[in-house]
Write a protein that holds these residues in place. Sequence first.
Motif, PDB file in Angstrom:
ATOM      1  N   LYS A 434       0.827  -1.204   0.000  1.00 35.18           N
ATOM      2  CA  LYS A 434       0.000   0.000   0.000  1.00 35.18           C
ATOM      3  C   LYS A 434       0.862   1.255   0.000  1.00 35.18           C
ATOM      4  N   ILE A 435       0.580   2.134  -0.933  1.00 39.82           N
ATOM      5  CA  ILE A 435       1.254   3.426  -1.037  1.00 39.82           C
ATOM      6  C   ILE A 435       0.218   4.507  -0.736  1.00 39.82           C
ATOM      7  N   ILE A 436       0.488   5.295   0.312  1.00 40.80           N
ATOM      8  CA  ILE A 436      -0.463   6.325   0.735  1.00 40.80           C
ATOM      9  C   ILE A 436       0.011   7.695   0.263  1.00 40.80           C
ATOM     10  N   ARG A 437      -0.890   8.424  -0.346  1.00 40.48           N
ATOM     11  CA  ARG A 437      -0.592   9.773  -0.828  1.00 40.48           C
ATOM     12  C   ARG A 437      -1.611  10.736  -0.238  1.00 40.48           C
ATOM     13  N   GLN A 446     -10.869  26.361  -3.721  1.00 40.23           N
ATOM     14  CA  GLN A 446     -10.958  25.095  -4.452  1.00 40.23           C
ATOM     15  C   GLN A 446     -11.920  24.138  -3.746  1.00 40.23           C
ATOM     16  N   MET A 447     -12.905  23.601  -4.491  1.00 39.22           N
ATOM     17  CA  MET A 447     -13.914  22.720  -3.920  1.00 39.22           C
ATOM     18  C   MET A 447     -13.800  21.278  -4.411  1.00 39.22           C
ATOM     19  N   MET A 448     -12.754  21.012  -5.147  1.00 37.48           N
ATOM     20  CA  MET A 448     -12.584  19.658  -5.681  1.00 37.48           C
ATOM     21  C   MET A 448     -11.104  19.402  -5.947  1.00 37.48           C
ATOM     22  N   ILE A 449     -10.675  18.205  -5.675  1.00 40.31           N
ATOM     23  CA  ILE A 449      -9.317  17.789  -6.045  1.00 40.31           C
ATOM     24  C   ILE A 449      -9.435  16.823  -7.216  1.00 40.31           C
ATOM     25  N   ALA A 450      -8.781  17.170  -8.292  1.00 42.01           N
ATOM     26  CA  ALA A 450      -8.776  16.317  -9.483  1.00 42.01           C
ATOM     27  C   ALA A 450      -7.339  15.886  -9.738  1.00 42.01           C
ATOM     28  N   GLU A 451      -7.116  14.598  -9.756  1.00 42.51           N
ATOM     29  CA  GLU A 451      -5.762  14.086  -9.996  1.00 42.51           C
ATOM     30  C   GLU A 451      -5.778  13.100 -11.151  1.00 42.51           C
ATOM     31  N   ARG A 452      -4.646  13.011 -11.786  1.00 41.72           N
ATOM     32  CA  ARG A 452      -4.504  12.122 -12.939  1.00 41.72           C
ATOM     33  C   ARG A 452      -3.331  11.187 -12.675  1.00 41.72           C
ATOM     34  N   VAL A 453      -3.605   9.884 -12.777  1.00 37.94           N
ATOM     35  CA  VAL A 453      -2.582   8.867 -12.532  1.00 37.94           C
ATOM     36  C   VAL A 453      -1.940   8.477 -13.861  1.00 37.94           C
ATOM     37  N   TYR A 454      -0.612   8.452 -13.883  1.00 34.77           N
ATOM     38  CA  TYR A 454       0.140   8.114 -15.098  1.00 34.77           C
ATOM     39  C   TYR A 454       1.059   6.925 -14.835  1.00 34.77           C
ATOM     40  N   TYR A 455       1.496   6.295 -15.921  1.00 31.31           N
ATOM     41  CA  TYR A 455       2.541   5.271 -15.818  1.00 31.31           C
ATOM     42  C   TYR A 455       3.535   5.459 -16.963  1.00 31.31           C
ATOM     43  N   THR A 456       4.766   5.024 -16.722  1.00 34.97           N
ATOM     44  CA  THR A 456       5.827   5.230 -17.698  1.00 34.97           C
ATOM     45  C   THR A 456       6.908   4.168 -17.540  1.00 34.97           C
ATOM     46  N   ASP A 457       7.689   3.957 -18.601  1.00 32.25           N
ATOM     47  CA  ASP A 457       8.840   3.040 -18.543  1.00 32.25           C
ATOM     48  C   ASP A 457      10.019   3.673 -17.828  1.00 32.25           C
ATOM     49  N   ILE A 487      -7.803  17.707   3.728  1.00 30.94           N
ATOM     50  CA  ILE A 487      -6.823  16.736   3.241  1.00 30.94           C
ATOM     51  C   ILE A 487      -7.520  15.510   2.655  1.00 30.94           C
ATOM     52  N   VAL A 488      -7.011  15.072   1.535  1.00 27.88           N
ATOM     53  CA  VAL A 488      -7.488  13.838   0.904  1.00 27.88           C
ATOM     54  C   VAL A 488      -6.390  12.788   1.015  1.00 27.88           C
ATOM     55  N   LYS A 489      -6.741  11.612   1.536  1.00 25.25           N
ATOM     56  CA  LYS A 489      -5.785  10.500   1.625  1.00 25.25           C
ATOM     57  C   LYS A 489      -6.149   9.456   0.574  1.00 25.25           C
ATOM     58  N   SER A 490      -5.216   9.204  -0.337  1.00 29.62           N
ATOM     59  CA  SER A 490      -5.416   8.188  -1.380  1.00 29.62           C
ATOM     60  C   SER A 490      -4.483   7.020  -1.129  1.00 29.62           C
ATOM     61  N   CYS A 502      -8.122   3.310  -3.012  1.00 30.00           N
ATOM     62  CA  CYS A 502      -9.085   3.771  -2.009  1.00 30.00           C
ATOM     63  C   CYS A 502      -8.734   5.219  -1.669  1.00 30.00           C
ATOM     64  N   SER A 503      -9.734   6.075  -1.571  1.00 31.93           N
ATOM     65  CA  SER A 503      -9.475   7.470  -1.205  1.00 31.93           C
ATOM     66  C   SER A 503     -10.457   7.894  -0.120  1.00 31.93           C
ATOM     67  N   GLU A 504     -10.041   8.862   0.677  1.00 35.16           N
ATOM     68  CA  GLU A 504     -10.875   9.357   1.770  1.00 35.16           C
ATOM     69  C   GLU A 504     -10.634  10.840   1.989  1.00 35.16           C
ATOM     70  N   VAL A 505     -11.711  11.598   2.064  1.00 34.06           N
ATOM     71  CA  VAL A 505     -11.622  12.998   2.462  1.00 34.06           C
ATOM     72  C   VAL A 505     -11.612  12.993   3.990  1.00 34.06           C
TER      73      VAL A 505
END
Length: 519
Positions: A434-437, A446-457, A487-490, A502-505
């Motif tokens: 588990k990796i917690i961010r 700001q009323m919303m957190i929008a994040e984008r998950v990426y992957y790379t070589d 705070i948002v914990k992902s 899993c994410s939690e406000v």
Amino acid sequence: MTSQPLNGDVIAHDTLFRKDRAYHRYCIIKINLDYFFFSRFKMDLHWKDMRHDTEIHDVTGKALPAISVFSSSIKFLTDHLFQTLGDRGHPMETSQILFVLTVPAIWTESAKQFMREAAVQAGIHTNQLVLALEPEAASLYCQRVPSQFMSCGTDDRINSPGTQYLVADIGGGTADFSVHEVNEDGTLTEVHMATGGPYAGTNVDEEYIKLYNKIFGWKTMQKLKAMDMEEYLSISRNFETKKRLVCEEYSESFNVKLAAALFKRVKAKPRKMKKSIAESGMKDLISIDGDKIKFSPSAIKRLFCTPIDGIISHLQNLLQEHEKVKSILLVGGFSESKLLQEEIKKAMADKTFVIPNECGLAVLKGAVLYGHSPLSITSRIMKYTYGVASDSIFKEGIHPKARKYKDENGEFRCKRSFSILISKGTKVSATGVKIIRTSEPVTTTQMMIAERVYYTDNENPIVVDEKCKLLKGYKLSLPENNGKPRIVKSTFTFGLTEMKYCSEVIETGVQKVGTLDLL
């Protein structure tokens, strides 16, 4: 080849998905009065970033939603299972069975999630479904096969503690390669991340069809497909049976009776046919005599060159990285090819080979073992670096100056920096790491957190660039600003056959649990 509509459905479909005598994989779907014929459609997941609305085309070019084709195929298999159990006096309910769905280890997270969604649509509850990686399943099976059931090699080559061996799962559509090590308790550890590519049996078939396109013309072949699908499909089907016989000593010519449309073209334009054969590079290896086309043994063997060369090159590169590997385990449908076996053994004469009888069934049988004991695989190696795009605090000498900007609080930030969750090559427990961010809004409004998950070589990316691929974006609503930290914990879980999320406000306790919707 038959198809029956489901009673009373506006869109009715039933699916035929099996191997006929020529081992030809296909799926027929009937919608109202129209038929769709899909062949080897699994490869569509290897090349595409799958989405809910992704369409795939059948052999005539007609499109259907990919999720419908895959779910129909899975439903046919489950229906057949329950019918067989009932016929044998062991009726069961879906809730009594744990289903194991195998996927190539080199597939992306979105492709794996697509298969899970297809299975769910086919009537399998997601909690009764486990995804197994194909080279792992095959490796588990071969660990338990006695030497007398090996067509080549002995079981002691791959089941002694401390032994490292290379798994080459070479199927019809893809080839997966990995290196496993045997632990003291008999479980397996992945030593090298799964790699591979489209070097497989279908490549040989594609080269064969390309010859027909060169000789008779692409338009003529498309016309044959439109006018007489059975004749068109018989070209590949007849070749499939012959393909399995090809070896180094193979000396038989392959004579094929031409379809009426092709024979008509031969009679109409004989000189053009001879010219086309010469331009194909096989002037002395292919000939047309009356209503038959004749392929010499050399012409047939030449069709294998591209996939075999790709497989050998990949194996050699892996072996250079892992000097402890002394044995190679060959499994998968294309591994049954005698020519492939001979060429690999010739190229790697200093290695021993382990090949089970019916190696094309190794994944299937291993999947059953995996379902009973998923912890037989203790750890895996991450294939990619995963991370989140974030406007982090700017670091001089690390972040590019072109990405530098000042936020409303006067802090300098880096636009779309790559915040690493886990790096490529990291060894992770198969029970999950588990990796917690944690993240919080950049502005007070700001009323919303929008994040984008990426992957790379890239093992250590600094910013999100063209080498990074978007996995998925997600949004979380925030409470109004009342002076308290918002705070948002992902939590991301890596190391399983599928990535979990899993994410939690923190302030509100609102959670989002499960997998990221990657489709």
